[in-house]
Design an enzyme around this catalytic site. Structure first.
Site, mmCIF file in Angstrom:
data_model
loop_
_atom_site.group_PDB
_atom_site.id
_atom_site.type_symbol
_atom_site.label_atom_id
_atom_site.label_comp_id
_atom_site.label_asym_id
_atom_site.label_seq_id
_atom_site.Cartn_x
_atom_site.Cartn_y
_atom_site.Cartn_z
ATOM 1 N N LYS A 1 18.544 70.153 2.824
ATOM 2 C CA LYS A 1 18.519 69.130 1.779
ATOM 3 C C LYS A 1 19.911 68.506 1.720
ATOM 4 C CE LYS A 1 16.866 68.318 -2.919
ATOM 5 N NZ LYS A 1 17.963 67.532 -3.446
ATOM 6 N N LYS A 42 17.065 75.297 -4.309
ATOM 7 C CA LYS A 42 18.445 74.907 -4.609
ATOM 8 C C LYS A 42 19.378 76.090 -4.415
ATOM 9 C CE LYS A 42 18.190 70.625 -6.221
ATOM 10 N NZ LYS A 42 19.053 69.926 -7.100
ATOM 11 N N TYR A 75 14.079 62.118 7.133
ATOM 12 C CA TYR A 75 13.346 63.354 6.850
ATOM 13 C C TYR A 75 11.849 63.167 6.612
ATOM 14 C CZ TYR A 75 14.262 61.847 2.039
ATOM 15 O OH TYR A 75 14.349 61.125 0.892
ATOM 16 N N ASP A 86 22.882 66.277 0.771
ATOM 17 C CA ASP A 86 23.245 65.762 -0.548
ATOM 18 C C ASP A 86 23.864 64.377 -0.425
ATOM 19 O OD1 ASP A 86 23.418 65.784 -3.218
ATOM 20 O OD2 ASP A 86 25.084 67.194 -3.358
ATOM 21 N N CYS A 111 36.157 62.935 -36.448
ATOM 22 C CA CYS A 111 35.817 62.261 -35.197
ATOM 23 C C CYS A 111 37.090 61.813 -34.492
ATOM 24 C CB CYS A 111 34.917 61.053 -35.473
ATOM 25 S SG CYS A 111 34.646 60.053 -34.009
ATOM 26 N N CYS A 162 36.945 57.671 -34.567
ATOM 27 C CA CYS A 162 36.995 56.848 -35.783
ATOM 28 C C CYS A 162 37.597 57.573 -36.978
ATOM 29 C CB CYS A 162 35.609 56.325 -36.143
ATOM 30 S SG CYS A 162 34.521 57.606 -36.770
ATOM 31 N N CYS A 173 30.962 53.880 -35.793
ATOM 32 C CA CYS A 173 31.995 54.531 -34.970
ATOM 33 C C CYS A 173 32.045 53.838 -33.611
ATOM 34 C CB CYS A 173 31.671 56.009 -34.778
ATOM 35 S SG CYS A 173 32.757 56.808 -33.583
ATOM 36 N N CYS A 218 29.291 62.744 -35.363
ATOM 37 C CA CYS A 218 29.914 61.676 -36.115
ATOM 38 C C CYS A 218 28.761 60.814 -36.614
ATOM 39 C CB CYS A 218 30.844 60.853 -35.225
ATOM 40 S SG CYS A 218 31.480 59.404 -36.089
ATOM 41 N N GLU A 230 13.697 72.207 5.959
ATOM 42 C CA GLU A 230 14.756 71.265 6.357
ATOM 43 C C GLU A 230 15.950 71.420 5.442
ATOM 44 O OE1 GLU A 230 13.056 67.373 5.879
ATOM 45 O OE2 GLU A 230 11.186 68.086 6.742
HETATM 46 P P1 AMP Z 1 15.948 65.522 -6.239
HETATM 47 O O1 AMP Z 1 16.795 64.277 -6.219
HETATM 48 O O2 AMP Z 1 16.688 66.761 -6.557
HETATM 49 O O3 AMP Z 1 14.679 65.331 -7.009
HETATM 50 O O4 AMP Z 1 15.484 65.764 -4.737
HETATM 51 C C1 AMP Z 1 14.798 64.783 -4.027
HETATM 52 C C2 AMP Z 1 15.748 64.125 -3.083
HETATM 53 O O5 AMP Z 1 16.230 65.007 -2.103
HETATM 54 C C3 AMP Z 1 15.094 63.054 -2.274
HETATM 55 O O6 AMP Z 1 14.999 61.855 -2.989
HETATM 56 C C4 AMP Z 1 16.033 62.914 -1.121
HETATM 57 O O7 AMP Z 1 17.030 61.982 -1.448
HETATM 58 C C5 AMP Z 1 16.730 64.253 -1.027
HETATM 59 N N1 AMP Z 1 16.554 64.928 0.253
HETATM 60 C C6 AMP Z 1 17.549 65.363 1.031
HETATM 61 N N2 AMP Z 1 17.083 65.949 2.136
HETATM 62 C C7 AMP Z 1 15.753 65.891 2.069
HETATM 63 C C8 AMP Z 1 14.693 66.349 2.929
HETATM 64 N N3 AMP Z 1 14.941 66.992 4.068
HETATM 65 N N4 AMP Z 1 13.425 66.099 2.536
HETATM 66 C C9 AMP Z 1 13.161 65.469 1.375
HETATM 67 N N5 AMP Z 1 14.121 65.028 0.534
HETATM 68 C C10 AMP Z 1 15.401 65.238 0.864
HETATM 69 ZN ZN ZN Z 2 33.312 58.503 -34.923
#
Ligand code: AMP
Ligand code: ZN
Length: 678
Positions: free
Chosen positions: A115, A315, A224, A117, A409, A412, A432, A427, A113
């Site tokens: 992923k 990824k 999903y 974002d 720094c 500070c 600070c 620092c 599937e």
């Molecule tokens: P991560 O946040 O990188 O650990 O990835 C997990 C997150 O991917 C899940 O919590 C979902 O929010 C997201 N996600 C997006 N698409 C999918 C999918 N098709 N299946 C499972 N998770 C997904």
């Molecule tokens: Zn500092």
């Protein structure tokens, strides 16, 4: 012929729902947006006049309006886990090999599937009506954002009659690129600051307190995962692919790009294909999720504390772009670490406008020889902070000179110190303002003591103005002190907001021991380590007295964490801080530890699986009683299971337990075990 308001409302609801489906589901609108809005306004007017006609699934709910006062928290059962990541074909192959090692002689089929974002949501439908929507939060507990989720137009508020009585779905809410661009155009026109990217905007939107604002942002949804009831022994559970099709059949939005793949080669082809095509989508994806299709195999593979073993994320490679370094600034973190940050000519990478990039540390910066004015290549992948990967040295002008790291720094003025074994500058001024600010912000943050309104701005003011020097000072703040702070040249924080913050202080004192330990900001102690420490030592004083050896005896705690915890409690300054926090009345003991210092944990180390129907107690009750005695409850039988508790109609889990030689308890047997250990 006059129609009754009731009939008219019912007709309008149906009609609006139909148009929503046509518009969002099938992209085939029959009426203009304007006419749609008119129908909606008419329904809203009827409901305003006859509130009793307003239903939970009325499309008017999407417009928002029910104010959400903060958020209630809700527990995720099962938890919303993360995913393990792979970054190339070899790692994907290793994952498949691991599965084969765990379950030899098994043929795996996978569902691939996109992923998406965005931000994950857990959606609960009861009797076909959406009753709960929650964010992932820390995976075990999330925020209840039902009102906000109702404004997502592709999310059905009511499912057809064929829907099961209880349906738990995991989904990603996201913002389309086109919506994001339009939103930023509006903001630009209004002279407002632009949003960075669709993902962060989605995250901010989901947690807005006024659902009307959420409605305006037009979020979208992709389901999903159909979460089958835990321990369901139904023989004919649908495969994952079948369940996706079933969700779509119920009218839930499922991205239809998913594919069933027979083996590694098909999985790899799918991943490569989408890596290539990702730009064609109107939403951002940061990879592909590969999942085992067969529910029985999923059960047998189980999960680690962090992620299921039956799924993995692939990824995509980070995207790169060229830009120019305008300046190199120093940033001071909570631990006093000073890190260089490149301020960039804004540039679009992976759908996000990037204005800053991390340079990690001064050693790294020197090795790459990054200079102000340089043309550079930056890289950004999904959730990764943009970084500078390389420099075009040949394009430098004659006036270019190497960057000199700061010696003081930037906040500070204290002379910076370079610890021998580290590439960082630090620092070490405990007072600070930058260090104090970060420490306090962390202390007050949501997963720590959760003090209302204590965000960046307020903490900055309080520390900058000398009102707060350490976290204990927060508990002495008064409404008068806060109400006077200037938010902008002509606006003050105001009595109301100040009162809310001050009112939340006593509440924050009641947070659990594990949250307090986390809030202290001990290096390497994140929230899960904090909860391990709380469970083992049960009081702050107990933890403070633990030797490094005793600390290391705790599962998952190694020398590095142990040393850091010791160093924290050995510091005299921290001892003073703890004394003052105790005097302020913070919770220094684990709740039930106070009642009985030596609570017995006779079932410690024992792992239970519950299956079938119990007579005298619900499974939840049974689970709670087991946990109260130190036992663990998991969802699937493995060789590490101590007992399978089998109620009426136990099925595949019972067979599995018998195969593996796991001891099986009847309900009476469990009752015996529990009462003899009490
Ligand atoms: P991560 O946040 O990188 O650990 O990835 C997990 C997150 O991917 C899940 O919590 C979902 O929010 C997201 N996600 C997006 N698409 C999918 C999918 N098709 N299946 C499972 N998770 C997904
Ligand atoms: Zn500092």
């Amino acid at each position: 012929m006059a129609e009754s308001p009731q009939d008219r409302a019912a007709w309008l609801r149906e009609e609006l729902q139909r148009h929503e489906r046509l518009y969002y589901g099938e992209a085939k609108p029959e009426i203009s947006d304007r006419d749609f809005d008119r129908l909606m306004a008419e329904l809203a007017a009827i409901e305003e006049k006859h509130p009793e006609l307003r239903t939970a699934d009325s499309p008017t709910r999407r417009v928002g309006g029910e104010p959400t006062e903060g958020f209630e928290q809700v527990e995720h059962e099962p938890p919303m886990l993360s995913l393990d990541n792979t970054y190339d074909h070899d790692e994907l192959e290793e994952w498949v090999e691991r599965l084969t090692r765990l379950l030899p002689d098994t043929g795996f089929e996978f569902i691939c599937e996109l992923k998406v974002d965005g931000v994950s949501l857990s959606l609960l439908y009861e009797d076909g009506v959406l009753t709960q929507a929650a964010t992932r939060g820390n995976g075990r507990v999330g925020d209840l954002v039902t009102e906000n989720a109702r404004t997502i137009r592709t999310l059905p508020l009511r499912l057809p009659a064929a829907a099961p009585a209880r349906l738990l779905v995991r989904a990603e809410t996201y913002m389309r690129r086109s919506t994001f661009v339009a939103l930023n155009e509006e903001r630009a026109a209004a002279g407002q600051e632009l949003y960075a990217n669709p993902r962060n905007t989605t995250a901010g939107t989901v947690r807005l307190l006024d659902s009307r604002d959420v409605a305006r942002r037009r979020l979208d949804l992709a389901c999903y995962e159909w979460v089958q009831p835990a321990g369901d022994d139904a023989e004919e559970r649908p495969s994952h692919g079948e369940s996706l099709a079933a969700l779509a059949g119920l009218g839930l939005p499922v991205n239809d790009s998913w594919r069933r793949c027979k083996g590694l080669d098909e999985v790899v082809a799918y991943c490569d294909d989408w890596q290539e095509k990702r730009g064609e989508l109107d939403f951002e994806i940061d990879g592909v999720v590969v999942k085992v299709d067969d529910p029985e195999l999923r059960d047998r593979l189980g999960a680690t504390a962090k992620a299921p073993r039956w799924a993995v994320a692939f990824k995509f490679e980070a995207e790169q772009a060229e830009t120019v370094v305008r300046a190199i600034n120093a940033q001071v973190g909570r631990t006093g670490a000073v890190t260089p940050v490149a301020e960039l000519e804004p540039v679009l990478v992976a759908g996000t406008t990037v204005k800053r990039a991390t340079l990690h540390n001064y050693e790294d910066l020197a090795r790459k020889d990054v200079r102000v004015g340089d043309a550079v290549v930056i890289e950004k992948g999904g959730d990764i902070i943009p970084k500078v990967v390389s420099v075009f040295e040949d394009r430098r002008g004659p006036e270019s000179k190497p960057f000199a790291p700061p010696t003081e720094c930037p906040v500070c003025g204290e002379k910076l110190y370079q610890p021998e074994e580290e590439a960082l500058l630090r620092c070490v001024n405990a007072a600070c303002p930058a260090v104090v600010r970060e420490a306090i912000r962390h202390f007050a943050s949501r997963n720590a003591m959760d003090i209302e309104g204590m965000g960046d701005w307020l903490v900055g003011e309080l520390v900058g103005g000398g009102l707060v020097r350490d976290p204990a000072d927060l508990y002495g703040l008064t409404v008068e002190q806060l109400a006077d702070l200037k938010k902008t040249n002509d606006a003050r924080l105001g009595e109301k907001a100040a009162a809310r913050t001050v009112a939340s202080l006593p509440e924050s004192k009641q947070r659990s021991l594990s949250r307090l330990i986390y809030a202290l900001g001990i290096r390497f102690v994140g929230d899960s380590t904090a909860s391990l420490l709380a469970r083992r030592f049960r009081t702050v004083d107990g933890l403070a007295a633990a030797s490094a050896e005793e600390l290391e005896e705790v599962d998952e705690i190694g020398a590095r964490i142990a040393e850091s915890v010791r160093a924290f409690f050995d510091s005299e300054r921290n001892q003073v801080l703890l004394r003052r926090l105790k005097e302020a009345g913070l919770e220094f003991e684990e709740e039930d530890a106070a009642a009985d210092e030596n609570v017995d944990q006779p079932l410690e180390g024992q792992v239970f699986v519950l299956t079938g129907t119990l007579e005298g107690m619900t499974r939840n009750e049974a689970g709670a009683r087991i946990k109260a005695l130190g036992g663990k409850v998991t969802g699937s039988v493995s060789s590490r299971t101590t007992y399978l508790v089998a109620g009426e109609k136990a099925g595949s889990k019972l067979r599995k337990a018998e195969q593996l030689g796991v001891e099986v308890l009847t309900e009476a047997g469990l009752e015996n075990l529990l009462s003899s250990n009490r």
